[in-house]
Write an enzyme that holds these catalytic residues in place. Structure first.
Site, PDB file in Angstrom:
ATOM      1  N   GLU A   1      -5.025  -5.484  -0.922  1.00  0.00           N
ATOM      2  CA  GLU A   1      -5.818  -5.168   0.264  1.00  0.00           C
ATOM      3  C   GLU A   1      -7.290  -5.483   0.005  1.00  0.00           C
ATOM      4  O   GLU A   1      -7.708  -5.617  -1.151  1.00  0.00           O
ATOM      5  CB  GLU A   1      -5.675  -3.666   0.573  1.00  0.00           C
ATOM      6  CG  GLU A   1      -4.242  -3.203   0.801  1.00  0.00           C
ATOM      7  CD  GLU A   1      -3.723  -3.519   2.190  1.00  0.00           C
ATOM      8  OE1 GLU A   1      -4.409  -4.234   2.952  1.00  0.00           O
ATOM      9  OE2 GLU A   1      -2.627  -3.046   2.526  1.00  0.00           O
TER      10      GLU A   1
ATOM     11  N   ASP B   1       6.283  -8.142  -3.916  1.00  0.00           N
ATOM     12  CA  ASP B   1       5.967  -6.716  -3.815  1.00  0.00           C
ATOM     13  C   ASP B   1       7.165  -5.887  -3.369  1.00  0.00           C
ATOM     14  O   ASP B   1       8.196  -6.427  -2.962  1.00  0.00           O
ATOM     15  CB  ASP B   1       4.780  -6.504  -2.855  1.00  0.00           C
ATOM     16  CG  ASP B   1       4.874  -7.338  -1.576  1.00  0.00           C
ATOM     17  OD1 ASP B   1       5.959  -7.850  -1.273  1.00  0.00           O
ATOM     18  OD2 ASP B   1       3.851  -7.465  -0.878  1.00  0.00           O
TER      19      ASP B   1
ATOM     20  N   ASP C   1      -5.892  -8.559   7.898  1.00  0.00           N
ATOM     21  CA  ASP C   1      -7.121  -8.204   7.180  1.00  0.00           C
ATOM     22  C   ASP C   1      -7.333  -9.107   5.949  1.00  0.00           C
ATOM     23  O   ASP C   1      -8.215  -8.860   5.132  1.00  0.00           O
ATOM     24  CB  ASP C   1      -7.095  -6.722   6.753  1.00  0.00           C
ATOM     25  CG  ASP C   1      -5.923  -6.395   5.834  1.00  0.00           C
ATOM     26  OD1 ASP C   1      -5.099  -7.304   5.537  1.00  0.00           O
ATOM     27  OD2 ASP C   1      -5.816  -5.234   5.402  1.00  0.00           O
TER      28      ASP C   1
ATOM     29  N   HIS D   1      -5.010  -9.635   3.546  1.00  0.00           N
ATOM     30  CA  HIS D   1      -4.270  -9.264   2.330  1.00  0.00           C
ATOM     31  C   HIS D   1      -3.198 -10.299   2.003  1.00  0.00           C
ATOM     32  O   HIS D   1      -2.660 -10.961   2.894  1.00  0.00           O
ATOM     33  CB  HIS D   1      -3.679  -7.840   2.422  1.00  0.00           C
ATOM     34  CG  HIS D   1      -2.551  -7.667   3.377  1.00  0.00           C
ATOM     35  ND1 HIS D   1      -2.602  -6.803   4.448  1.00  0.00           N
ATOM     36  CD2 HIS D   1      -1.314  -8.216   3.430  1.00  0.00           C
ATOM     37  CE1 HIS D   1      -1.456  -6.831   5.102  1.00  0.00           C
ATOM     38  NE2 HIS D   1      -0.654  -7.683   4.512  1.00  0.00           N
TER      39      HIS D   1
END
Ligand code: F6R
Length: 241
Positions: A143, A67, A136, A138
């Site tokens: 996400e 990314d 979380d 990800h």
């Protein structure tokens, strides 16, 4: 799914680096998918050490990073391109023309993502994808709630990811709000996936992701379905499993 328990961060980094160097030794012209973030820094440092000792050679390796922030040029200190140069590429012999990171400087999201998918396809897909995990769940910038079937795409960062990343910027305002990321589909198509996780703040999510239901609400949970997924964690991260 294979889980490897490491004593501490150093041991985790060494065990992960071992798996990556084994991949490179077995297939010198392999395609490595790479990650940024704090967790893999020790893995890269260990690989650099072995490279300096002549134990591993990256001259034929191709890399594709997961990314990049949208809107940051390569030479911005917080771009993932810059991170990779600083923590890995600048110290080993990966050939510059075989290094790929999504083009954060291209404002045309559709084009940037389409071109990146074409790169991954043209290099023959990913042999080994290295991943960290967000608190979380990800992976990359995928996400919670994102569809599992996406290729490279542009995402809006969640407030919690912006919070987590602000430590790297002068202020919260400077943290980019969007990123280009490989999708879950791309990650799942990698022939081998290696996740590194350390620290007590990852313990809950590790339990949820790998011992809970497979759901887009916990993006990493899909890795339970991957035929060759290895998790290398330190004691703290694996404390609840
Ligand atoms: C990095 C990436 C992220 C990180 C994750 C964990 O390229 O895509 O998904 O792997 O945010 O980051 P750290 O390792 O800093 O806890």
């Amino acid at each position: 799914m294979k889980i490897i328990r490491a004593k501490d961060y150093k041991d985790m980094s060494r065990k992960a680096a071992n798996i990556i160097s084994a991949q490179v030794i077995m297939k010198p012209n392999c395609v490595l998918g790479l990650a940024t973030g704090g967790t893999p820094v020790g893995t890269y440092a260990q690989l650099i050490d072995w490279y300096n000792k002549g134990d591993v050679d990256f001259s034929e390796v191709t890399t594709v990073n997961l990314d990049e922030y949208r809107g940051l040029p390569r030479d911005h200190e917080q771009s993932y391109w810059y991170f990779m140069q600083k923590n890995f590429f600048g110290s080993v012999n990966v050939q510059p023309d075989r290094i790929h990171v999504p083009d954060g400087s291209n404002p045309n999201a559709e084009e940037a993502c389409r071109e990146y998918d074409a790169i991954i396809r043209n290099v023959g897909g990913i042999d080994l994808q290295l991943l960290g995990i967000g608190v979380d769940g990800h992976i990359g910038f995928n996400e919670p709630g994102q569809a599992f079937e996406l290729g490279t795409h542009c995402v809006d960062l969640t407030e919690s990811t912006i919070d987590a990343n602000q430590r790297f910027f002068n202020s919260r305002d400077e943290v980019p709000r969007q990123a280009y990321t490989m999708g879950i589909k791309t990650i799942m198509q990698a022939r081998k996936v290696l996740m590194v996780a350390n620290g007590a703040n990852k313990a809950e999510i590790i339990k949820k992701a790998f011992f809970g239901p497979v759901t887009p609400e916990v993006p990493a949970s899909i890795l339970q379905m991957h035929p060759d997924f290895i998790l290398v964690g330190d004691q703290d991260a694996l404390a609840l499993i």
